[in-house]
Scaffold this motif. Structure first.
Motif, mmCIF file in Angstrom:
data_model
loop_
_atom_site.group_PDB
_atom_site.id
_atom_site.type_symbol
_atom_site.label_atom_id
_atom_site.label_comp_id
_atom_site.label_asym_id
_atom_site.label_seq_id
_atom_site.Cartn_x
_atom_site.Cartn_y
_atom_site.Cartn_z
ATOM 1 N N LEU A 57 0.849 -1.193 0.000
ATOM 2 C CA LEU A 57 0.000 0.000 0.000
ATOM 3 C C LEU A 57 0.892 1.254 0.000
ATOM 4 O O LEU A 57 0.706 2.171 -0.802
ATOM 5 N N ALA A 58 1.893 1.235 0.884
ATOM 6 C CA ALA A 58 2.784 2.398 0.993
ATOM 7 C C ALA A 58 3.523 2.637 -0.316
ATOM 8 O O ALA A 58 3.581 3.764 -0.817
ATOM 9 N N SER A 59 4.053 1.553 -0.918
ATOM 10 C CA SER A 59 4.834 1.775 -2.145
ATOM 11 C C SER A 59 3.929 2.190 -3.306
ATOM 12 O O SER A 59 4.338 2.963 -4.172
ATOM 13 N N GLU A 60 2.686 1.696 -3.308
ATOM 14 C CA GLU A 60 1.766 2.108 -4.383
ATOM 15 C C GLU A 60 1.359 3.573 -4.221
ATOM 16 O O GLU A 60 1.212 4.282 -5.200
ATOM 17 N N ILE A 61 1.189 4.029 -2.986
ATOM 18 C CA ILE A 61 0.879 5.455 -2.779
ATOM 19 C C ILE A 61 2.052 6.282 -3.297
ATOM 20 O O ILE A 61 1.887 7.311 -3.943
ATOM 21 N N GLU A 62 3.261 5.793 -3.040
ATOM 22 C CA GLU A 62 4.456 6.510 -3.516
ATOM 23 C C GLU A 62 4.476 6.597 -5.041
ATOM 24 O O GLU A 62 4.895 7.590 -5.611
ATOM 25 N N ARG A 85 5.166 7.262 7.336
ATOM 26 C CA ARG A 85 6.432 7.608 6.686
ATOM 27 C C ARG A 85 6.167 8.070 5.255
ATOM 28 O O ARG A 85 6.651 9.110 4.818
ATOM 29 N N VAL A 86 5.331 7.297 4.545
ATOM 30 C CA VAL A 86 5.031 7.645 3.151
ATOM 31 C C VAL A 86 4.283 8.971 3.088
ATOM 32 O O VAL A 86 4.603 9.846 2.285
ATOM 33 N N LEU A 87 3.303 9.143 3.987
ATOM 34 C CA LEU A 87 2.521 10.372 3.948
ATOM 35 C C LEU A 87 3.385 11.576 4.346
ATOM 36 O O LEU A 87 3.207 12.676 3.840
ATOM 37 N N PRO A 91 4.861 15.742 -1.182
ATOM 38 C CA PRO A 91 5.225 17.127 -1.501
ATOM 39 C C PRO A 91 4.236 18.110 -0.861
ATOM 40 O O PRO A 91 3.136 17.687 -0.446
ATOM 41 N N PRO A 92 4.591 19.387 -0.775
ATOM 42 C CA PRO A 92 3.763 20.345 -0.030
ATOM 43 C C PRO A 92 2.328 20.470 -0.548
ATOM 44 O O PRO A 92 1.428 20.790 0.224
ATOM 45 N N ARG A 149 -8.160 18.490 -7.117
ATOM 46 C CA ARG A 149 -7.838 19.886 -6.801
ATOM 47 C C ARG A 149 -6.363 20.008 -6.414
ATOM 48 O O ARG A 149 -5.680 20.956 -6.775
ATOM 49 N N GLN A 150 -5.909 19.018 -5.639
ATOM 50 C CA GLN A 150 -4.491 19.040 -5.242
ATOM 51 C C GLN A 150 -3.599 18.964 -6.481
ATOM 52 O O GLN A 150 -2.580 19.639 -6.571
ATOM 53 N N TYR A 151 -4.001 18.131 -7.463
ATOM 54 C CA TYR A 151 -3.203 18.033 -8.695
ATOM 55 C C TYR A 151 -3.191 19.375 -9.429
ATOM 56 O O TYR A 151 -2.171 19.759 -10.010
#
Ligand SMILES: Nc1ncnc2c1ncn2[C@@H]1O[C@H](COP(=O)(O)OP(=O)(O)OP(=O)(O)O)[C@@H](O)[C@H]1O
Ligand SMILES: [Mg+2]
Length: 396
Positions: A57-62, A85-87, A91-92, A149-151
């Protein structure tokens, strides 16, 4: 020989990329939850990726995702740090949405502990089981809309960065452009002198006079060479930091402003207490800064005045050796209400003739190099003027 063009395949095509960015990662390791949710999303036309492992899950979010749905039991206490850690590395612009499927029922010590642990996860939607399919889909759509919106913010940040870079480059050209008029003037004076000397040589060819005229012509041409050399430096200088002699850079800028200073009746006072002060800097950047500051001073002293340039030694905050460069004028001064904003782009009082980028670029260069810059200015009649000072680490 004709060459075949090489085709480079991007890692993701544009469509694939959009797909990755908007997919939902599902982590529901127990029971049939995972399959049921995936089926539901697929029927709704929403791309998804399922996994039984929190590390995946973490690596896919990355890799990129629009949201994640995970069941609470997958988030046992010791696995939360991996997601955190991933979250934490986002980026800002990013605030990744997580939909957490909680276990309904009573509040227990265990459920309280989990609640505390997941608090730092941030953008979390809680849905208590059993969940109606339309509730899950509705929540996911809200989460994905927020993500889009974030994108948009991310894309705007990229565009803003690009625009800033273009501005920085254009300002460098503008400094040279502004100097061009000055340079043409500078070169014209010695050339006129040489023309006069040639005329005199023709009409007064006695050996003694000829020698004198030739010496004078030599000197005038040496001045042209000095001016062209200084001008070319603006273009050719390396952009990386090297040992640079500060007084030499100041002098080279003054050479190019010579006639503007004379035309405006400005006297230049140089107080160079350490003549061979070296700083570690790109000479081009230093020259750009000094040309900007002196250019502004000349603009502020239309009816004459005094330009004071001081190079002295000082200590940096950490106690290491530093050099202080102060450029002060007796010009009109900066209006008090403008002072807090002069380092912003496009702030100018010069109408069509100013772009308002000079001090912004100067400030950017100072910040990037970790130097310190200060300004003092007064509009008090009889005592008006402005002083900029720069605090730069000395080169060893
Ligand atoms: N030495 C100074 N004396 C008085 N005002 C100054 C001085 N330096 C800067 N200013 C004020 O700050 C403003 C911003 O300066 P900046 O150099 O950023 O832009 P500019 O000179 O107007 O345009 P350009 O982009 O051509 O440099 C100026 O328009 C001027 O009003
Ligand atoms: Mg300026």
């Amino acid at each position: 020989m004709e060459r075949k063009p090489v085709r480079i395949r991007p890692r993701f095509s544009e469509n694939e990329f959009t797909l990755v960015e908007n997919r939902t990662i599902i982590l529901a390791p127990t029971g049939r939850d995972s399959d049921l949710i995936a089926g539901l999303l697929q029927r709704a036309g929403l791309p998804c990726h399922t996994t039984p492992f929190i590390t995946e899950l973490a690596s896919e979010i990355e890799r990129g995702a629009g949201a994640a749905i995970l069941s609470e039991e997958a988030l046992s206490g010791n696995l939360i740090p991996e997601v955190l850690r991933v979250l934490g590395q986002q980026p800002p612009w990013s605030d990744f949405p997580l939909i957490l499927l909680t276990v309904g029922g009573q509040v227990t010590a265990q459920s309280e502990r989990l609640r505390e642990l997941r608090r730092p996860l941030g953008n979390v939607f809680l849905l208590e089981r059993p969940i109606r399919p339309e509730t899950l889909l509705g929540t996911l759509e809200i989460a994905l809309r927020g993500r889009r919106r974030q994108y948009q913010i991310r894309d705007q940040m990229v565009q803003y960065e690009r625009a800033q870079e273009a501005l920085r480059r254009s300002e460098k050209l503008a400094v040279t452009g502004r100097l061009a008029a000055s340079i043409a003037h500078e070169i014209n004076n010695p050339l006129e002198a040489v023309t006069n000397l040639l005329y005199l040589m023709r009409h007064d060819p006695s050996p003694d006079s000829l020698k004198r005229y030739l010496d004078d012509a030599d000197q005038e041409l040496a001045r042209v060479t000095e001016i062209t050399t200084q001008t070319l430096r603006f273009y050719r200088e390396p952009n990386k930091p090297v040992q640079t002699e500060l007084a030499g850079i100041v002098q080279s800028v003054l050479v190019l402003y010579h006639s503007r200073l004379a035309a405006a009746d400005i006297t230049v006072n140089r107080e160079i207490t350490i003549p061979s002060a070296n700083v570690l800097s790109s000479p081009g950047e230093l020259r750009q800064i000094i040309a900007n500051i002196i250019g502004n001073s000349i603009d502020a002293m239309r009816r004459g005045g005094r330009l004071r340039i001081r190079i002295s030694s000082s200590k940096m905050r950490d106690g290491s050796d530093g050099i202080r460069l102060t450029i002060a004028d007796t010009g009109s001064g900066i209006p008090r209400e403008l002072l807090p904003r002069i380092f912003e782009p496009f702030i100018t009082t010069k109408g069509e003739t100013g772009t308002g980028l000079g001090l912004w670029v100067t400030h950017e260069i100072v910040k990037r190099n970790g130097w310190i810059m200060a300004v003092r200015s007064s509009q008090q009649p009889g005592h008006s003027g402005t002083a900029f000072s720069f605090h730069i680490p000395a080169a060893k």
